[in-house]
Scaffold this active site. Structure first.
Site, PDB file in Angstrom:
ATOM      1  N   CYS A  61       0.844  -1.204   0.000  1.00 48.69           N
ATOM      2  CA  CYS A  61       0.000   0.000   0.000  1.00 48.69           C
ATOM      3  C   CYS A  61       0.880   1.256   0.000  1.00 48.69           C
ATOM      4  CB  CYS A  61      -0.909  -0.028   1.232  1.00 48.69           C
ATOM      5  SG  CYS A  61      -1.846   1.479   1.506  1.00 48.69           S
ATOM      6  N   CYS A  64       0.271   3.527   2.992  1.00 52.99           N
ATOM      7  CA  CYS A  64       0.839   2.925   4.206  1.00 52.99           C
ATOM      8  C   CYS A  64       2.350   3.157   4.273  1.00 52.99           C
ATOM      9  CB  CYS A  64       0.553   1.428   4.245  1.00 52.99           C
ATOM     10  SG  CYS A  64      -1.195   1.013   4.384  1.00 52.99           S
TER      11      CYS A  64
END
Length: 132
Positions: A61, A64
């Site tokens: 991600c 993230c």
């Protein structure tokens, strides 16, 4: 980038995750490298009644990966909070209810009291300040 951001994890946890990280940079930051480890960490949070924040993310991600270095830095700033990182791919059973990454859960007195979806360094800082 995730590997670099996890640089402060404890040696034992890092070894379990298959990476080598120095242990001295983030003393109150833990990583869940498996479902069993994550269950142990959550049990510790619930039984200790200490305030904590759990960050649910994924190595694939982009958002993230962008917020993880700030999360690690904040673990040094907010020393009274326990910081926990749980990768949804490493802990698939215990994170199966997480539908969005990144997700942050905040605990007080052993109970989850707040949730933050998404990232934003200033937004995360403010939420950590609120719960510290």
């Amino acid at each position: 980038m995730v590997r670099e951001a996890k640089a402060g994890l404890k040696d034992r946890e890092a070894e379990e995750a298959g990476s080598s990280f120095p242990s001295s940079r983030h003393g109150n930051l833990s990583a869940a490298s498996s479902d069993d480890r994550f269950k142990d960490i959550l049990q510790s949070v619930r039984s200790s009644k200490s305030p904590a924040v759990v960050y649910y993310g994924a190595s694939w991600c982009r958002v993230c990966c962008q917020i993880l270095p700030a999360f690690c830095r904040f673990s040094n700033e907010f020393k009274n909070l326990k910081f926990i990182y749980a990768d949804i791919d490493e802990c698939p059973d215990t994170t199966q209810n997480i539908r969005y990454t990144p997700t942050f859960h905040f605990y007080h007195g052993g109970e989850r009291v707040d949730e933050m979806l998404g990232a934003g360094e200033e937004r995360l800082h403010d939420r950590l300040w609120l719960h510290s």
